[in-house]
Motif scaffolding. Structure first.
Motif, PDB file in Angstrom:
ATOM      1  N   GLY A   8       0.790  -1.224   0.000  1.00 53.27           N
ATOM      2  CA  GLY A   8       0.000   0.000   0.000  1.00 53.27           C
ATOM      3  C   GLY A   8       0.821   1.272   0.000  1.00 53.27           C
ATOM      4  N   ALA A   9       2.099   1.179   0.300  1.00 53.88           N
ATOM      5  CA  ALA A   9       2.953   2.366   0.372  1.00 53.88           C
ATOM      6  C   ALA A   9       3.384   2.871  -0.988  1.00 53.88           C
ATOM      7  CB  ALA A   9       4.198   2.067   1.208  1.00 53.88           C
ATOM      8  N   GLY A  10       3.228   2.044  -2.001  1.00 59.20           N
ATOM      9  CA  GLY A  10       3.761   2.384  -3.317  1.00 59.20           C
ATOM     10  C   GLY A  10       2.727   2.858  -4.295  1.00 59.20           C
ATOM     11  N   ASP A  11       2.984   2.520  -5.520  1.00 60.78           N
ATOM     12  CA  ASP A  11       2.127   2.972  -6.619  1.00 60.78           C
ATOM     13  C   ASP A  11       1.181   1.867  -7.073  1.00 60.78           C
ATOM     14  OD1 ASP A  11       4.687   2.683  -9.220  1.00 60.78           O
ATOM     15  OD2 ASP A  11       4.137   1.370  -7.582  1.00 60.78           O
ATOM     16  N   ASP A  12       0.804   0.971  -6.157  1.00 57.10           N
ATOM     17  CA  ASP A  12      -0.132  -0.115  -6.442  1.00 57.10           C
ATOM     18  C   ASP A  12       0.334  -0.978  -7.607  1.00 57.10           C
ATOM     19  OD1 ASP A  12      -1.797   0.781  -4.396  1.00 57.10           O
ATOM     20  OD2 ASP A  12      -2.794   2.186  -5.740  1.00 57.10           O
ATOM     21  N   ASP A  13       1.610  -1.288  -7.621  1.00 58.70           N
ATOM     22  CA  ASP A  13       2.192  -2.138  -8.657  1.00 58.70           C
ATOM     23  C   ASP A  13       1.765  -3.584  -8.412  1.00 58.70           C
ATOM     24  OD1 ASP A  13       3.687  -3.457 -10.521  1.00 58.70           O
ATOM     25  OD2 ASP A  13       5.604  -2.628  -9.904  1.00 58.70           O
ATOM     26  N   GLU A  14       0.943  -4.091  -9.304  1.00 56.74           N
ATOM     27  CA  GLU A  14       0.412  -5.457  -9.166  1.00 56.74           C
ATOM     28  C   GLU A  14       1.494  -6.520  -9.324  1.00 56.74           C
ATOM     29  OE1 GLU A  14      -2.905  -6.290  -8.569  1.00 56.74           O
ATOM     30  OE2 GLU A  14      -3.280  -4.163  -8.258  1.00 56.74           O
ATOM     31  N   THR A  15       2.583  -6.207 -10.007  1.00 54.82           N
ATOM     32  CA  THR A  15       3.620  -7.206 -10.262  1.00 54.82           C
ATOM     33  C   THR A  15       4.649  -7.286  -9.140  1.00 54.82           C
ATOM     34  OG1 THR A  15       5.022  -5.647 -11.468  1.00 54.82           O
ATOM     35  CG2 THR A  15       3.405  -6.888 -12.757  1.00 54.82           C
ATOM     36  N   ALA A  16       4.553  -6.398  -8.148  1.00 61.29           N
ATOM     37  CA  ALA A  16       5.538  -6.378  -7.074  1.00 61.29           C
ATOM     38  C   ALA A  16       5.381  -7.593  -6.167  1.00 61.29           C
ATOM     39  CB  ALA A  16       5.402  -5.104  -6.250  1.00 61.29           C
ATOM     40  N   THR A  17       6.507  -8.187  -5.807  1.00 58.78           N
ATOM     41  CA  THR A  17       6.500  -9.242  -4.802  1.00 58.78           C
ATOM     42  C   THR A  17       7.057  -8.652  -3.515  1.00 58.78           C
ATOM     43  OG1 THR A  17       8.692 -10.024  -5.441  1.00 58.78           O
ATOM     44  CG2 THR A  17       6.818 -11.099  -6.490  1.00 58.78           C
ATOM     45  N   VAL A  18       6.479  -9.046  -2.406  1.00 55.24           N
ATOM     46  CA  VAL A  18       6.903  -8.529  -1.109  1.00 55.24           C
ATOM     47  C   VAL A  18       7.354  -9.701  -0.248  1.00 55.24           C
ATOM     48  CG1 VAL A  18       6.223  -7.270   0.960  1.00 55.24           C
ATOM     49  CG2 VAL A  18       5.292  -6.598  -1.256  1.00 55.24           C
ATOM     50  N   ARG A  19       8.553  -9.593   0.268  1.00 52.48           N
ATOM     51  CA  ARG A  19       9.105 -10.603   1.185  1.00 52.48           C
ATOM     52  C   ARG A  19       9.290  -9.924   2.539  1.00 52.48           C
ATOM     53  NH1 ARG A  19      14.456 -12.660  -0.778  1.00 52.48           N
ATOM     54  NH2 ARG A  19      13.111 -13.811  -2.161  1.00 52.48           N
ATOM     55  N   VAL A  20       8.729 -10.547   3.578  1.00 54.19           N
ATOM     56  CA  VAL A  20       8.881 -10.041   4.934  1.00 54.19           C
ATOM     57  C   VAL A  20       9.671 -11.081   5.719  1.00 54.19           C
ATOM     58  CG1 VAL A  20       7.709  -9.298   7.039  1.00 54.19           C
ATOM     59  CG2 VAL A  20       6.695  -8.805   4.809  1.00 54.19           C
ATOM     60  N   ARG A  21      10.810 -10.660   6.231  1.00 53.43           N
ATOM     61  CA  ARG A  21      11.618 -11.542   7.069  1.00 53.43           C
ATOM     62  C   ARG A  21      11.426 -11.144   8.528  1.00 53.43           C
ATOM     63  NH1 ARG A  21      16.919 -11.035   3.472  1.00 53.43           N
ATOM     64  NH2 ARG A  21      17.045  -9.153   4.701  1.00 53.43           N
ATOM     65  N   VAL A  22      11.038 -12.098   9.341  1.00 55.29           N
ATOM     66  CA  VAL A  22      10.976 -11.866  10.781  1.00 55.29           C
ATOM     67  C   VAL A  22      12.336 -12.298  11.316  1.00 55.29           C
ATOM     68  CG1 VAL A  22       9.814 -12.403  12.941  1.00 55.29           C
ATOM     69  CG2 VAL A  22       8.481 -12.212  10.834  1.00 55.29           C
ATOM     70  N   ALA A  23      13.173 -11.328  11.580  1.00 52.01           N
ATOM     71  CA  ALA A  23      14.552 -11.602  11.940  1.00 52.01           C
ATOM     72  C   ALA A  23      14.731 -11.868  13.423  1.00 52.01           C
ATOM     73  CB  ALA A  23      15.445 -10.441  11.524  1.00 52.01           C
ATOM     74  N   ARG A  24      13.797 -11.372  14.229  1.00 52.62           N
ATOM     75  CA  ARG A  24      14.005 -11.489  15.665  1.00 52.62           C
ATOM     76  C   ARG A  24      12.680 -11.446  16.394  1.00 52.62           C
ATOM     77  NH1 ARG A  24      18.375  -7.551  17.538  1.00 52.62           N
ATOM     78  NH2 ARG A  24      19.575  -9.071  16.427  1.00 52.62           N
ATOM     79  N   LEU A  25      12.575 -12.284  17.416  1.00 50.51           N
ATOM     80  CA  LEU A  25      11.467 -12.191  18.357  1.00 50.51           C
ATOM     81  C   LEU A  25      11.993 -11.410  19.545  1.00 50.51           C
ATOM     82  CD1 LEU A  25      10.040 -15.810  18.202  1.00 50.51           C
ATOM     83  CD2 LEU A  25       9.176 -13.768  17.067  1.00 50.51           C
ATOM     84  N   VAL A  26      11.400 -10.270  19.804  1.00 49.28           N
ATOM     85  CA  VAL A  26      11.877  -9.360  20.832  1.00 49.28           C
ATOM     86  C   VAL A  26      11.187  -9.693  22.150  1.00 49.28           C
ATOM     87  CG1 VAL A  26      12.071  -6.937  21.490  1.00 49.28           C
ATOM     88  CG2 VAL A  26      12.200  -7.590  19.077  1.00 49.28           C
ATOM     89  N   ALA A  27      11.973  -9.945  23.174  1.00 50.86           N
ATOM     90  CA  ALA A  27      11.422 -10.244  24.491  1.00 50.86           C
ATOM     91  C   ALA A  27      10.803  -8.973  25.080  1.00 50.86           C
ATOM     92  CB  ALA A  27      12.517 -10.769  25.407  1.00 50.86           C
ATOM     93  N   PRO A  28       9.646  -9.106  25.695  1.00 52.67           N
ATOM     94  CA  PRO A  28       9.027  -7.920  26.292  1.00 52.67           C
ATOM     95  C   PRO A  28       9.846  -7.391  27.458  1.00 52.67           C
ATOM     96  CG  PRO A  28       7.761  -9.906  26.813  1.00 52.67           C
ATOM     97  CD  PRO A  28       8.875 -10.314  25.876  1.00 52.67           C
ATOM     98  N   ALA A  29       9.812  -6.094  27.654  1.00 49.73           N
ATOM     99  CA  ALA A  29      10.555  -5.460  28.755  1.00 49.73           C
ATOM    100  C   ALA A  29       9.955  -5.906  30.087  1.00 49.73           C
ATOM    101  CB  ALA A  29      10.496  -3.953  28.622  1.00 49.73           C
ATOM    102  N   THR A  30      10.813  -6.156  31.039  1.00 49.19           N
ATOM    103  CA  THR A  30      10.307  -6.594  32.357  1.00 49.19           C
ATOM    104  C   THR A  30      10.421  -5.502  33.380  1.00 49.19           C
ATOM    105  OG1 THR A  30      12.475  -7.495  32.885  1.00 49.19           O
ATOM    106  CG2 THR A  30      10.828  -9.003  31.983  1.00 49.19           C
TER     107      THR A  30
END
Length: 106
Positions: A84-106
């Motif tokens: 949604g941030a772009g120009d609505d390019d239908e051919t764009a592929t989006v890869r999301v890498r979850v690099a880290r699980l962040v521990a909640p602050a204690t």
């Protein structure tokens, strides 16, 4: 309609990704060589990687989520925000890498 350039799109994606509920941190998704060059030359680049290849656009983002959040749901929301941030390019592929699980602050 004029297609937005990769250099213009990456910062927009960065802003959209950081606004997604559940994203705790964002990391650079760009290649190590590009990050090293920016570090040496004191240039700030975007965290998102936007690569244009003939006939397609590839977007990669790298995030950290809380260990208490559903990482798959957060990643799906991030992918939608990146599209949604772009120009609505239908051919764009989006890869999301979850690099880290962040521990909640204690």
């Amino acid at each position: 309609m004029t297609r937005i350039t990769a250099a213009e799109l990456a910062p927009r994606i960065d802003l959209a990704v950081t606004a997604v509920e559940g994203v705790r941190e964002c990391y650079s998704a760009r290649p190590v060589v590009a990050r090293a060059f920016e570090h040496v030359t004191d240039v700030e680049g975007s965290l998102s990687a936007v690569d244009d290849v003939p006939g397609a656009r590839a977007i990669t983002v790298c995030i950290g989520v809380s260990a208490q959040d559903d990482s798959a749901a957060v990643a799906a929301a991030v992918a939608a925000a990146a599209r949604g941030a772009g120009d609505d390019d239908e051919t764009a592929t989006v890869r999301v890498r979850v690099a880290r699980l962040v521990a909640p602050a204690t």
